[in-house]
Write a protein that holds these residues in place. Structure first.
Motif, short mmCIF file in Angstrom:
data_model
loop_
_atom_site.label_atom_id
_atom_site.label_comp_id
_atom_site.label_asym_id
_atom_site.label_seq_id
_atom_site.Cartn_x
_atom_site.Cartn_y
_atom_site.Cartn_z
N GLY A 46 38.94 51.87 34.33
CA GLY A 46 39.10 50.84 33.29
C GLY A 46 40.42 50.11 33.32
O GLY A 46 40.70 49.27 32.48
N LYS A 47 41.23 50.39 34.35
CA LYS A 47 42.56 49.76 34.37
C LYS A 47 42.48 48.25 34.60
O LYS A 47 43.17 47.50 33.91
CB LYS A 47 43.47 50.45 35.39
CG LYS A 47 42.92 50.51 36.80
CD LYS A 47 43.74 51.49 37.64
CE LYS A 47 43.46 51.37 39.12
NZ LYS A 47 42.05 51.51 39.54
N SER A 48 41.63 47.81 35.52
CA SER A 48 41.52 46.36 35.76
C SER A 48 40.87 45.66 34.57
O SER A 48 41.26 44.55 34.21
CB SER A 48 40.69 46.07 37.01
OG SER A 48 41.38 46.48 38.15
N THR A 49 39.87 46.32 33.98
CA THR A 49 39.21 45.73 32.81
C THR A 49 40.23 45.53 31.69
O THR A 49 40.21 44.52 30.98
CB THR A 49 38.04 46.62 32.34
OG1 THR A 49 37.21 46.89 33.46
CG2 THR A 49 37.22 45.95 31.26
N PHE A 91 46.79 39.10 41.61
CA PHE A 91 45.57 39.85 41.92
C PHE A 91 45.74 40.77 43.13
O PHE A 91 46.64 40.61 43.94
CB PHE A 91 44.41 38.88 42.16
CG PHE A 91 44.08 38.06 40.97
CD1 PHE A 91 43.16 38.52 40.04
CD2 PHE A 91 44.71 36.84 40.74
CE1 PHE A 91 42.85 37.76 38.91
CE2 PHE A 91 44.41 36.08 39.61
CZ PHE A 91 43.48 36.54 38.70
N GLN A 92 44.79 41.70 43.22
CA GLN A 92 44.83 42.68 44.30
C GLN A 92 44.68 42.04 45.67
O GLN A 92 45.44 42.32 46.58
CB GLN A 92 43.70 43.70 44.11
CG GLN A 92 43.53 44.60 45.33
CD GLN A 92 42.59 45.74 45.07
OE1 GLN A 92 42.01 45.86 44.00
NE2 GLN A 92 42.44 46.60 46.03
N ASP A 93 43.68 41.19 45.78
CA ASP A 93 43.37 40.66 47.09
C ASP A 93 43.85 39.21 47.15
O ASP A 93 43.17 38.30 46.70
CB ASP A 93 41.86 40.73 47.31
CG ASP A 93 41.48 40.18 48.67
OD1 ASP A 93 42.39 39.68 49.38
OD2 ASP A 93 40.30 40.23 49.02
N CYS A 171 50.04 42.59 36.92
CA CYS A 171 49.93 42.75 38.37
C CYS A 171 48.81 43.75 38.63
O CYS A 171 48.97 44.94 38.37
CB CYS A 171 51.23 43.29 38.95
SG CYS A 171 52.72 42.41 38.46
N ASP A 172 47.66 43.26 39.10
CA ASP A 172 46.51 44.15 39.31
C ASP A 172 46.47 44.62 40.76
O ASP A 172 45.97 43.91 41.62
CB ASP A 172 45.20 43.46 38.91
CG ASP A 172 44.02 44.41 38.95
OD1 ASP A 172 44.23 45.63 39.16
OD2 ASP A 172 42.88 43.96 38.77
N GLU A 173 47.00 45.78 41.01
CA GLU A 173 47.06 46.36 42.37
C GLU A 173 47.58 45.36 43.39
O GLU A 173 46.94 45.14 44.42
CB GLU A 173 45.68 46.89 42.78
CG GLU A 173 45.13 47.93 41.82
CD GLU A 173 44.22 48.92 42.51
OE1 GLU A 173 44.56 49.35 43.63
OE2 GLU A 173 43.17 49.25 41.94
N PRO A 174 48.74 44.78 43.13
CA PRO A 174 49.22 43.69 44.01
C PRO A 174 49.55 44.14 45.42
O PRO A 174 49.63 43.30 46.32
CB PRO A 174 50.47 43.18 43.30
CG PRO A 174 50.95 44.33 42.49
CD PRO A 174 49.70 45.06 42.05
MG MG Z 1 40.62 47.27 40.03
#
Ligand code: MG
Ligand code: SF4
Length: 327
Positions: A46-49, A91-93, A171-174
């Motif tokens: 639930g971290k990204s949400t 974002f991550q990607d 910062c979502d898993e940057p």
């Molecule tokens: Mg995620």
């Protein structure tokens, strides 16, 4: 405050009852100005949400998000547009978050145009300065995203996020998609930018090592809930939730003489489905200390040491692996 995001994932045919995926299920935390607040957990926790709700990319099912004292869901139109500038996301990607048909100049210029911050010469100047700030050569502005390495693409994403001079960046898993050697470069850049631009970060990661040096405080999430939160050093030195302890033990130890500490055993077993999580403590199916009480009763997040909160009936005592006598 009390943040929840539930999804109805009931299959249309053969449904016996409603299936609700509780992606985020009652999360409370405060992020202080100027700090980096790390949120850590396995995929699906639930971290990204949570990050998406802060960005208003997803509406909370319940609860509220307050920024500088204002409830984000109750802002007037003009305040909403200001808030959009104040809170940005990385974002991550970096590849899929950059439009492949746009040149780097346009990618970074877009938010400045949309918010009518600059045009013409002034716009050009601002885009070039943003490239300087993230360590990319100005001559690269003409290129397309596919012409860059992963690390460079993340720098472009950072430049775009900085364009509107935000106060908070989610910062979502940057660095998750980057090579380890490149990870530290991007983390160092983020730290420098934080000082230079008075930024506050919410830093989402799936493992503890990445947040160790960048975060002031860390929250550990498991199946939609925060299970532990503390200052980073305290959390690494004195983990009190068995899940945090498991995550720490899963970190490979470079010194072979230290390997005798049983490594990684705690996190055996798969993450249960968030649609039908285990009763009581959601972690009990993987917890070596689980007992009947854990099955019957969900533990609440409680302050067990100064500013150190844990949701466990039997918080670990000082020192790894030493646990209070079970009742
Ligand atoms: Mg995620
Ligand atoms: Fe383990 Fe029980 Fe604590 Fe849950 S409440 S983490 S099952 S000891």
């Amino acid at each position: 405050k009390g943040l929840k995001k539930h999804f109805d994932v009931t299959r249309k045919i053969f449904a016996k009852k409603k299936d609700i995926l509780k992606a985020v299920d009652g999360v409370d935390f405060i992020v202080k100005k100027g700090e980096t607040f790390g949120i850590v957990g396995e995929s699906g926790c639930g971290k990204s949400t949570t990050g998406n709700m802060i960005m208003r990319l997803a509406d909370p099912t319940a609860g509220s998000i307050h920024f500088e004292g204002k409830d984000l869901s109750k802002l007037a139109k003009n305040e909403q547009s200001k808030m959009k500038k104040d809170i940005q996301m990385i974002f991550q990607d970096p590849f899929s978050s950059l439009n492949p048909r746009m040149r780097v100049f346009e990618i970074i210029a877009e938010p400045l145009r949309t918010h009518k911050i600059a045009t013409g010469k002034e716009l050009k100047q601002q885009v070039y300065e943003l490239l300087d700030v993230v360590g990319l050569d100005r001559s690269l502005a003409k290129r397309f995203p596919h012409e860059f390495s992963g690390g460079q693409r993340q720098r472009i994403g950072i430049a775009r996020a900085l364009a509107l001079r935000p106060k908070l960046i989610v910062c979502d898993e940057p660095v998750s998609a980057l090579d380890v050697s490149i990870q530290s470069q991007v983390l160092n850049l983020l730290s420098k930018l934080q000082k230079d631009f008075d930024l506050t970060y919410i830093f989402i990661a799936h493992g503890l090592p990445v947040v160790k040096h960048i975060s002031d405080r860390v929250a550990v999430m498991y199946l939609g809930k925060i299970v532990e939160t503390a200052a980073t050093e305290e959390l690494f030195k004195h983990p009190k939730h068995p899940y945090t302890e498991g995550l720490l033990r899963a970190i490979p130890v470079p010194d072979p003489t230290l390997r005798s500490l049983d490594s990684g055993e705690l996190l055996e077993g798969d993450l249960p489905s968030p649609v039908n999580p285990p009763s009581g403590c959601h972690f009990r199916t993987r917890c070596p200390y689980a007992n009947e009480k854990c099955k019957a009763e969900a533990p609440k997040l409680q302050e067990v040491a100064k500013a150190h909160y844990v949701a466990c009936h039997y918080p670990l005592q000082a020192g790894r692996g030493v646990i209070m006598e079970h009742a």
